[in-house]
Design a protein around this motif. Sequence first.
Motif, short mmCIF file in Angstrom:
data_model
loop_
_atom_site.label_atom_id
_atom_site.label_comp_id
_atom_site.label_asym_id
_atom_site.label_seq_id
_atom_site.Cartn_x
_atom_site.Cartn_y
_atom_site.Cartn_z
N UNK A 164 38.33 -27.24 10.99
CA UNK A 164 37.10 -26.54 10.62
C UNK A 164 36.13 -26.51 11.78
N UNK A 165 36.08 -27.60 12.52
CA UNK A 165 35.16 -27.69 13.65
C UNK A 165 35.51 -26.66 14.71
N UNK A 166 36.78 -26.55 14.99
CA UNK A 166 37.23 -25.59 16.01
C UNK A 166 36.94 -24.16 15.57
N UNK A 167 37.17 -23.92 14.29
CA UNK A 167 36.90 -22.58 13.75
C UNK A 167 35.43 -22.23 13.95
N UNK A 168 34.57 -23.19 13.65
CA UNK A 168 33.14 -22.96 13.77
C UNK A 168 32.75 -22.62 15.21
N UNK A 169 33.31 -23.38 16.13
CA UNK A 169 33.01 -23.14 17.55
C UNK A 169 33.45 -21.74 17.94
N UNK A 226 28.08 -14.85 19.44
CA UNK A 226 27.22 -14.76 20.62
C UNK A 226 27.72 -13.69 21.59
N UNK A 227 29.02 -13.64 21.74
CA UNK A 227 29.52 -12.75 22.78
C UNK A 227 30.11 -11.46 22.24
N UNK A 228 30.42 -11.47 20.96
CA UNK A 228 30.95 -10.30 20.27
C UNK A 228 32.04 -9.60 21.04
N UNK A 229 32.85 -10.38 21.71
CA UNK A 229 33.99 -9.78 22.40
C UNK A 229 35.27 -10.48 21.97
N UNK A 230 36.04 -9.80 21.18
CA UNK A 230 37.27 -10.40 20.67
C UNK A 230 38.22 -10.79 21.80
N UNK A 231 38.29 -9.92 22.79
CA UNK A 231 39.23 -10.20 23.88
C UNK A 231 38.82 -11.44 24.66
N UNK A 232 37.51 -11.56 24.87
CA UNK A 232 37.02 -12.74 25.58
C UNK A 232 37.33 -14.01 24.82
N UNK A 233 37.13 -13.95 23.51
CA UNK A 233 37.40 -15.11 22.67
C UNK A 233 38.88 -15.45 22.73
N UNK A 265 40.91 -14.87 25.04
CA UNK A 265 41.23 -15.47 26.33
C UNK A 265 40.75 -16.91 26.39
N UNK A 266 39.53 -17.13 25.92
CA UNK A 266 38.94 -18.45 26.04
C UNK A 266 39.68 -19.47 25.20
N UNK A 267 39.99 -19.12 23.97
CA UNK A 267 40.55 -20.12 23.07
C UNK A 267 42.04 -19.94 22.84
N UNK A 268 42.58 -18.84 23.28
CA UNK A 268 44.01 -18.64 23.08
C UNK A 268 44.38 -18.48 21.62
N UNK A 269 43.50 -17.84 20.88
CA UNK A 269 43.80 -17.65 19.46
C UNK A 269 44.05 -16.18 19.18
#
Length: 77
Positions: A50-55, A62-69, A71-75
């Motif tokens: 749950x904590x990871x999901x929240x982050x 904040x960034x509203x960029x799915x691709x960035x997310x 890339x960052x989290x590998x999800x």
Amino acid sequence: MILEKKVHVCRKCQSEDIVKNGTNGSGSPHYHCKTCGAYGVLEPRQDYTEEEKEIIINAYQKRSSMRGIERTFGVCR
Ligand SMILES: [Zn+2]
């Protein structure tokens, strides 16, 4: 160059004495444990806490960029 060697262990008994046992329908590698006789998926899909999901959700807002997310989290979305 970075070489990462991954050691897989049995998910039931943590034994390293496992062999590959083909793949399942979705292409995930399977293993067979020689120690306890278990069959299983080598790398099961990761569950996020749950904590990871929240982050991740916070970062998304904040960034509203799915691709960035991704890339960052590998999800996957
Ligand atoms: Zn085992």
